[in-house]
Motif scaffolding. Structure first.
Motif, short mmCIF file in Angstrom:
data_model
loop_
_atom_site.label_atom_id
_atom_site.label_comp_id
_atom_site.label_asym_id
_atom_site.label_seq_id
_atom_site.Cartn_x
_atom_site.Cartn_y
_atom_site.Cartn_z
N LEU A 48 0.81 -1.22 0.00
CA LEU A 48 0.00 0.00 0.00
C LEU A 48 0.85 1.27 0.00
O LEU A 48 0.32 2.38 0.04
CB LEU A 48 -0.92 0.01 1.22
N GLY A 49 2.18 1.10 0.00
CA GLY A 49 3.07 2.25 -0.01
C GLY A 49 3.54 2.70 1.35
O GLY A 49 4.18 3.76 1.47
N TYR A 50 3.27 1.93 2.39
CA TYR A 50 3.70 2.29 3.74
C TYR A 50 4.99 1.54 4.09
O TYR A 50 4.97 0.33 4.34
CB TYR A 50 2.61 1.95 4.77
N LEU A 51 6.09 2.26 4.10
CA LEU A 51 7.35 1.64 4.47
C LEU A 51 7.36 1.38 5.97
O LEU A 51 7.01 2.27 6.76
CB LEU A 51 8.53 2.53 4.09
N PRO A 52 7.74 0.20 6.39
CA PRO A 52 7.70 -0.11 7.83
C PRO A 52 8.74 0.67 8.63
O PRO A 52 9.82 0.99 8.11
CB PRO A 52 7.99 -1.62 7.87
N ILE A 53 8.39 0.98 9.84
CA ILE A 53 9.35 1.51 10.82
C ILE A 53 9.69 0.34 11.73
O ILE A 53 8.85 -0.08 12.54
CB ILE A 53 8.76 2.68 11.62
N PRO A 54 10.89 -0.25 11.61
CA PRO A 54 11.22 -1.46 12.36
C PRO A 54 11.55 -1.16 13.82
O PRO A 54 12.71 -1.06 14.21
CB PRO A 54 12.43 -2.02 11.60
N ILE A 55 10.51 -1.02 14.62
CA ILE A 55 10.72 -0.60 16.01
C ILE A 55 11.46 -1.65 16.85
O ILE A 55 11.84 -1.37 17.99
CB ILE A 55 9.38 -0.22 16.69
N GLU A 56 11.70 -2.83 16.27
CA GLU A 56 12.48 -3.83 16.97
C GLU A 56 13.98 -3.54 16.89
O GLU A 56 14.79 -4.21 17.54
CB GLU A 56 12.18 -5.23 16.41
N THR A 57 14.37 -2.49 16.11
CA THR A 57 15.78 -2.11 15.96
C THR A 57 16.02 -0.74 16.59
O THR A 57 15.09 0.07 16.72
CB THR A 57 16.16 -2.04 14.48
N PRO A 58 17.28 -0.43 16.97
CA PRO A 58 17.58 0.91 17.51
C PRO A 58 17.23 2.02 16.52
O PRO A 58 16.73 3.08 16.92
CB PRO A 58 19.08 0.85 17.80
N GLU A 59 17.50 1.79 15.24
CA GLU A 59 17.21 2.82 14.24
C GLU A 59 15.71 3.05 14.11
O GLU A 59 15.24 4.20 14.00
CB GLU A 59 17.78 2.39 12.89
N GLY A 60 14.94 1.97 14.14
CA GLY A 60 13.49 2.11 14.07
C GLY A 60 12.92 2.81 15.29
O GLY A 60 12.01 3.64 15.17
N LYS A 61 13.45 2.50 16.44
CA LYS A 61 12.99 3.17 17.66
C LYS A 61 13.25 4.66 17.58
O LYS A 61 12.40 5.49 17.95
CB LYS A 61 13.69 2.57 18.88
#
Length: 299
Positions: A244-257
């Protein structure tokens, strides 16, 4: 009492309708085609207003429309026509909604007065699917980005810290005991804080519930905030919505957090500005801004 000329309120009405038409165009098209959307539909399923209701322009408490005999508001609930002016009938509004006005004012004031918390990382959405099968999650058509086992591991490796009752109540039975807090409806005013995404989205709910005393400019701004927050909420959720065009924010990683917290802080600041505007409006309502002269209330 601010008086708008007919030309002024007609222009304000047209501008509001155009704004809402643009904001709701995608949803209205999908609805007509029978298509669902896991992100944008939320604003019209969880919150009860339809696009048509959002499109109605309300000037808000303390504003009267000259040439009111031709204004559609003359026939709407909680409006009163006096002479050639129409405006919100605050006496009738408070008789019907006074308890809600006072509840919302207390909740919003207490929320605005607290420091924001920014350590939840959007894990409420993960807690809502913890240890469920794909056929049990809310958005069954969309896969979990890390699969069920990976999703469960993220929940188990973090401390859940949700402060919002209306998010916490959807936790799975296995996830709820993992939360550091036990939010309740009765304790909502004691626990809500301005860093919470759902508390920010709910500013739309409060503006909506207190319409027409709350004007449409504020309600539309709150709707836009809720829409933007919902996108962040679902980008950080466990679902894979890249199609749908929504890039995930990988909150399981420091960068995502870090990405999540930066966006969360920005939304918190926007929410605080809206809370101040909402409180100003409710204080005017409770202080009874100068009302139109008495006449028979419209239905």
């Amino acid at each position: 009492m601010q008086i708008l000329t007919e030309a002024q309120w007609l222009a304000a009405t047209a501008a509001h309708e155009a704004r809402i038409d643009a904001l709701t165009a995608g949803h209205r098209t999908r609805r007509a085609e029978g298509r669902k959307h896991p992100v944008e539909d939320f604003l019209f399923t969880y919150y009860p207003w339809t696009p048509a209701q959002l499109r109605r322009w309300h000037p808000g408490a303390g504003v009267a429309l000259a040439g009111g005999g031709s204004a559609p508001q003359r026939n709407w609930r909680f409006y009163r026509l006096t002479g050639d002016r129409v405006g919100v009938d605050l006496d009738a509004f408070l008789d019907a909604r006074g308890d809600t006005v006072r509840f919302v004012r207390d909740l919003v004031s207490r929320t605005a007065g607290r420091p924001g918390r920014f350590g939840c990382f959007g894990l409420h959405e993960w807690a809502m699917v913890y240890r469920l099968g794909q056929d049990q999650v809310r958005h069954t058509a969309w896969p979990l980005r890390l699969g069920q086992e990976g999703t469960d591991e993220v929940v188990e490796s973090h401390q859940l810290a949700c402060t919002h009752f209306d998010a916490y109540r959807f936790f799975t039975p296995e996830a709820a005991p993992r939360n550091a807090l036990r939010p309740t409806r009765a304790g909502q005013a004691a626990s809500e804080q301005p860093g919470c995404l759902h508390a920010g989205m709910d500013l739309y709910k409060w503006a909506m519930k207190l319409s027409p005393a709350v004007g449409s400019d504020l309600t539309a701004d709150a709707f836009e905030l809720a829409r933007d927050i919902r996108e962040l909420d679902m980008r950080a959720a466990p679902y894979d919505l890249r199609e749908l065009g929504y890039l995930p924010i990988p909150i399981e990683t420091p960068e995502g957090k870090a990405e999540y917290v930066a966006a969360q802080r920005g939304f918190s600041e926007r929410g605080q500005r809206l809370r101040r505007r909402l409180l100003d409006t409710l204080d005017r309502v409770l202080g009874q801004v100068p009302a139109l002269e008495s006449s028979s209330p419209s239905t």
